[in-house]
Scaffold this motif. Structure first.
Motif, PDB file in Angstrom:
ATOM      1  N   SER A  29      -2.647  -3.834  12.726  1.00 42.48           N
ATOM      2  CA  SER A  29      -2.072  -2.674  12.057  1.00 42.48           C
ATOM      3  C   SER A  29      -2.200  -2.864  10.552  1.00 42.48           C
ATOM      4  O   SER A  29      -2.531  -3.948  10.071  1.00 42.48           O
ATOM      5  CB  SER A  29      -0.605  -2.481  12.458  1.00 42.48           C
ATOM      6  OG  SER A  29       0.163  -3.625  12.113  1.00 42.48           O
ATOM      7  N   GLY A  30      -1.927  -1.800   9.818  1.00 51.09           N
ATOM      8  CA  GLY A  30      -2.032  -1.892   8.372  1.00 51.09           C
ATOM      9  C   GLY A  30      -1.213  -0.831   7.683  1.00 51.09           C
ATOM     10  O   GLY A  30      -0.657   0.073   8.312  1.00 51.09           O
ATOM     11  N   ASN A  31      -1.136  -0.942   6.368  1.00 53.48           N
ATOM     12  CA  ASN A  31      -0.413   0.042   5.572  1.00 53.48           C
ATOM     13  C   ASN A  31      -1.013   0.095   4.180  1.00 53.48           C
ATOM     14  O   ASN A  31      -1.655  -0.863   3.723  1.00 53.48           O
ATOM     15  CB  ASN A  31       1.081  -0.297   5.511  1.00 53.48           C
ATOM     16  CG  ASN A  31       1.328  -1.660   4.877  1.00 53.48           C
ATOM     17  OD1 ASN A  31       1.321  -1.800   3.655  1.00 53.48           O
ATOM     18  ND2 ASN A  31       1.529  -2.682   5.711  1.00 53.48           N
ATOM     19  N   ALA A  32      -0.807   1.188   3.509  1.00 60.26           N
ATOM     20  CA  ALA A  32      -1.292   1.357   2.144  1.00 60.26           C
ATOM     21  C   ALA A  32      -0.356   2.301   1.408  1.00 60.26           C
ATOM     22  O   ALA A  32       0.298   3.153   2.015  1.00 60.26           O
ATOM     23  CB  ALA A  32      -2.717   1.913   2.134  1.00 60.26           C
ATOM     24  N   GLY A  55      -1.714  -3.632   3.019  1.00 63.60           N
ATOM     25  CA  GLY A  55      -1.426  -4.807   3.830  1.00 63.60           C
ATOM     26  C   GLY A  55      -2.016  -4.677   5.215  1.00 63.60           C
ATOM     27  O   GLY A  55      -2.300  -3.574   5.698  1.00 63.60           O
ATOM     28  N   PHE A  56      -2.218  -5.832   5.859  1.00 67.27           N
ATOM     29  CA  PHE A  56      -2.742  -5.885   7.217  1.00 67.27           C
ATOM     30  C   PHE A  56      -1.934  -6.900   8.023  1.00 67.27           C
ATOM     31  O   PHE A  56      -1.492  -7.918   7.492  1.00 67.27           O
ATOM     32  CB  PHE A  56      -4.225  -6.273   7.213  1.00 67.27           C
ATOM     33  CG  PHE A  56      -5.110  -5.290   6.501  1.00 67.27           C
ATOM     34  CD1 PHE A  56      -5.613  -4.183   7.161  1.00 67.27           C
ATOM     35  CD2 PHE A  56      -5.398  -5.462   5.153  1.00 67.27           C
ATOM     36  CE1 PHE A  56      -6.409  -3.268   6.500  1.00 67.27           C
ATOM     37  CE2 PHE A  56      -6.196  -4.550   4.477  1.00 67.27           C
ATOM     38  CZ  PHE A  56      -6.702  -3.454   5.161  1.00 67.27           C
ATOM     39  N   LYS A  57      -1.763  -6.618   9.303  1.00 60.85           N
ATOM     40  CA  LYS A  57      -0.952  -7.465  10.168  1.00 60.85           C
ATOM     41  C   LYS A  57      -1.631  -7.625  11.525  1.00 60.85           C
ATOM     42  O   LYS A  57      -2.178  -6.673  12.070  1.00 60.85           O
ATOM     43  CB  LYS A  57       0.442  -6.850  10.358  1.00 60.85           C
ATOM     44  CG  LYS A  57       1.366  -7.628  11.279  1.00 60.85           C
ATOM     45  CD  LYS A  57       2.730  -6.932  11.386  1.00 60.85           C
ATOM     46  CE  LYS A  57       3.683  -7.672  12.300  1.00 60.85           C
ATOM     47  NZ  LYS A  57       4.994  -6.989  12.393  1.00 60.85           N
ATOM     48  N   ALA A  58      -1.597  -8.844  12.042  1.00 62.52           N
ATOM     49  CA  ALA A  58      -2.066  -9.131  13.401  1.00 62.52           C
ATOM     50  C   ALA A  58      -0.902  -9.734  14.173  1.00 62.52           C
ATOM     51  O   ALA A  58      -0.312 -10.726  13.742  1.00 62.52           O
ATOM     52  CB  ALA A  58      -3.247 -10.101  13.376  1.00 62.52           C
ATOM     53  N   ALA A  59      -0.553  -9.119  15.296  1.00 63.60           N
ATOM     54  CA  ALA A  59       0.607  -9.551  16.083  1.00 63.60           C
ATOM     55  C   ALA A  59       0.179  -9.864  17.500  1.00 63.60           C
ATOM     56  O   ALA A  59      -0.570  -9.094  18.124  1.00 63.60           O
ATOM     57  CB  ALA A  59       1.683  -8.463  16.085  1.00 63.60           C
ATOM     58  N   VAL A  68      -0.912 -10.173   5.612  1.00 63.61           N
ATOM     59  CA  VAL A  68      -1.173 -10.332   4.178  1.00 63.61           C
ATOM     60  C   VAL A  68      -0.975  -8.984   3.523  1.00 63.61           C
ATOM     61  O   VAL A  68      -1.326  -7.934   4.089  1.00 63.61           O
ATOM     62  CB  VAL A  68      -2.594 -10.878   3.921  1.00 63.61           C
ATOM     63  CG1 VAL A  68      -3.658  -9.954   4.507  1.00 63.61           C
ATOM     64  CG2 VAL A  68      -2.827 -11.089   2.430  1.00 63.61           C
ATOM     65  N   TRP A  69      -0.360  -8.982   2.353  1.00 66.79           N
ATOM     66  CA  TRP A  69      -0.055  -7.750   1.621  1.00 66.79           C
ATOM     67  C   TRP A  69      -0.339  -7.998   0.155  1.00 66.79           C
ATOM     68  O   TRP A  69      -0.077  -9.099  -0.363  1.00 66.79           O
ATOM     69  CB  TRP A  69       1.406  -7.378   1.837  1.00 66.79           C
ATOM     70  CG  TRP A  69       1.862  -6.132   1.124  1.00 66.79           C
ATOM     71  CD1 TRP A  69       1.818  -4.852   1.588  1.00 66.79           C
ATOM     72  CD2 TRP A  69       2.448  -6.064  -0.188  1.00 66.79           C
ATOM     73  NE1 TRP A  69       2.329  -3.978   0.653  1.00 66.79           N
ATOM     74  CE2 TRP A  69       2.718  -4.695  -0.444  1.00 66.79           C
ATOM     75  CE3 TRP A  69       2.753  -7.015  -1.161  1.00 66.79           C
ATOM     76  CZ2 TRP A  69       3.296  -4.272  -1.635  1.00 66.79           C
ATOM     77  CZ3 TRP A  69       3.310  -6.595  -2.353  1.00 66.79           C
ATOM     78  CH2 TRP A  69       3.587  -5.226  -2.577  1.00 66.79           C
ATOM     79  N   GLY A  70      -0.873  -6.996  -0.535  1.00 67.97           N
ATOM     80  CA  GLY A  70      -1.200  -7.177  -1.936  1.00 67.97           C
ATOM     81  C   GLY A  70      -0.832  -5.994  -2.797  1.00 67.97           C
ATOM     82  O   GLY A  70      -0.733  -4.851  -2.334  1.00 67.97           O
ATOM     83  N   SER A 230       0.611   4.402   7.267  1.00 64.26           N
ATOM     84  CA  SER A 230       0.564   3.285   8.217  1.00 64.26           C
ATOM     85  C   SER A 230      -0.489   3.584   9.263  1.00 64.26           C
ATOM     86  O   SER A 230      -0.621   4.736   9.716  1.00 64.26           O
ATOM     87  CB  SER A 230       1.933   3.076   8.875  1.00 64.26           C
ATOM     88  OG  SER A 230       2.921   2.749   7.921  1.00 64.26           O
ATOM     89  N   PHE A 231      -1.230   2.564   9.641  1.00 65.08           N
ATOM     90  CA  PHE A 231      -2.298   2.803  10.604  1.00 65.08           C
ATOM     91  C   PHE A 231      -2.483   1.572  11.494  1.00 65.08           C
ATOM     92  O   PHE A 231      -1.889   0.540  11.254  1.00 65.08           O
ATOM     93  CB  PHE A 231      -3.611   3.122   9.879  1.00 65.08           C
ATOM     94  CG  PHE A 231      -3.943   2.176   8.764  1.00 65.08           C
ATOM     95  CD1 PHE A 231      -4.679   1.014   9.005  1.00 65.08           C
ATOM     96  CD2 PHE A 231      -3.506   2.423   7.466  1.00 65.08           C
ATOM     97  CE1 PHE A 231      -4.980   0.136   7.971  1.00 65.08           C
ATOM     98  CE2 PHE A 231      -3.811   1.548   6.430  1.00 65.08           C
ATOM     99  CZ  PHE A 231      -4.553   0.408   6.680  1.00 65.08           C
TER     100      PHE A 231
END
Length: 231
Positions: A29-32, A55-59, A68-70, A230-231
């Motif tokens: 998933s991710g967000n911006a 940011g991107f997330k692996a669960a 990781v988020w920047g 969010s995606f």
């Protein structure tokens, strides 16, 4: 005992071990966001300037995750700080009906600076009915001071139909060991989910006088607007 400073390769190894699950069991998933100001715990991280964040997330199916988020940042000119990356490894899952827990280690990293601004923090958040939460964060290197710091927050969100919701939180940051003082802040915002996956958020922030003394020109009252997805 000092929380060890995490280097990117080491974090990558932890991330891969945490996600040692079949590929089909991993959710990505991710967000911006594009925001008028990057506010963190009541204080501006961009000197009131806009920020671009992603940011991107692996669960994994067992609850372990890495992300990781920047964002761009702007601190004192002599630090040459221009970007922040948050590396997170943790676990989240349900404790019981309506109750959920998230525990993680967050490493805040600021590449290319003239001084070491990197630091790490242990965090835990308990959520009730997905709309109410209590968070505690602790570090023995708070804000890269090599001193203890503890942060606590209570928050809530209230859905107003399918496209609107209110979100509010109050927090306190105990920095007596690092700065000889502590401060409190509060925020209240409205979110309009006008077209999936996009949302428009407007949030009012306020801090107490202690925050203004600790972080002159960065604390106080501010209004932030953001376009997020969010995606």
């Amino acid at each position: 005992m000092r929380i060890p400073s995490l280097r990117t390769p080491a974090l990558a190894c932890v991330f891969l071990l945490a996600l040692a699950e079949p590929a089909a069991a991993v959710t990505l998933s991710g967000n911006a966001a594009l925001t008028t100001d990057y506010l963190w715990r009541g204080t501006s991280q961009t000197q009131d300037d806009p920020a671009i964040q992603a940011g991107f997330k692996a669960a994994a199916a067992n609850g372990l995750y890495g992300s990781v988020w920047g964002s761009n940042v702007e601190f004192a000119p002599e630090t040459h700080a221009s970007s922040e990356f948050d590396f997170i490894v943790g676990w989240s899952g349900n404790l019981a009906d309506d109750w959920a827990l998230d525990v993680n280690l967050t490493h805040y990293r600021y590449p290319g600076t003239t001084v070491d601004l990197n630091w790490s923090e242990l965090n835990g958040t308990v959520t009730w009915k997905q709309n109410y939460w209590a968070q505690v964060g602790w570090s023995n290197d708070a804000l890269a001071t090599d001193r203890n710091g503890t942060y606590a927050q209570l928050g809530a969100r209230a859905p107003l139909g399918e496209r609107w919701r209110l979100e509010g939180a109050v927090g306190r940051y105990w920095l007596d060991d690092a700065y000889g003082d502590s401060y409190a802040h509060a925020q209240l915002g409205a979110v309009w989910a006008f077209k999936a996956p996009f949302e428009l958020r407007v949030t009012a922030h306020a801090t107490d006088d202690s925050a203004k003394r600790l972080f002159p020109d960065l604390a106080g009252s501010r209004v932030e607007a953001a376009l997020q997805a969010s995606f």
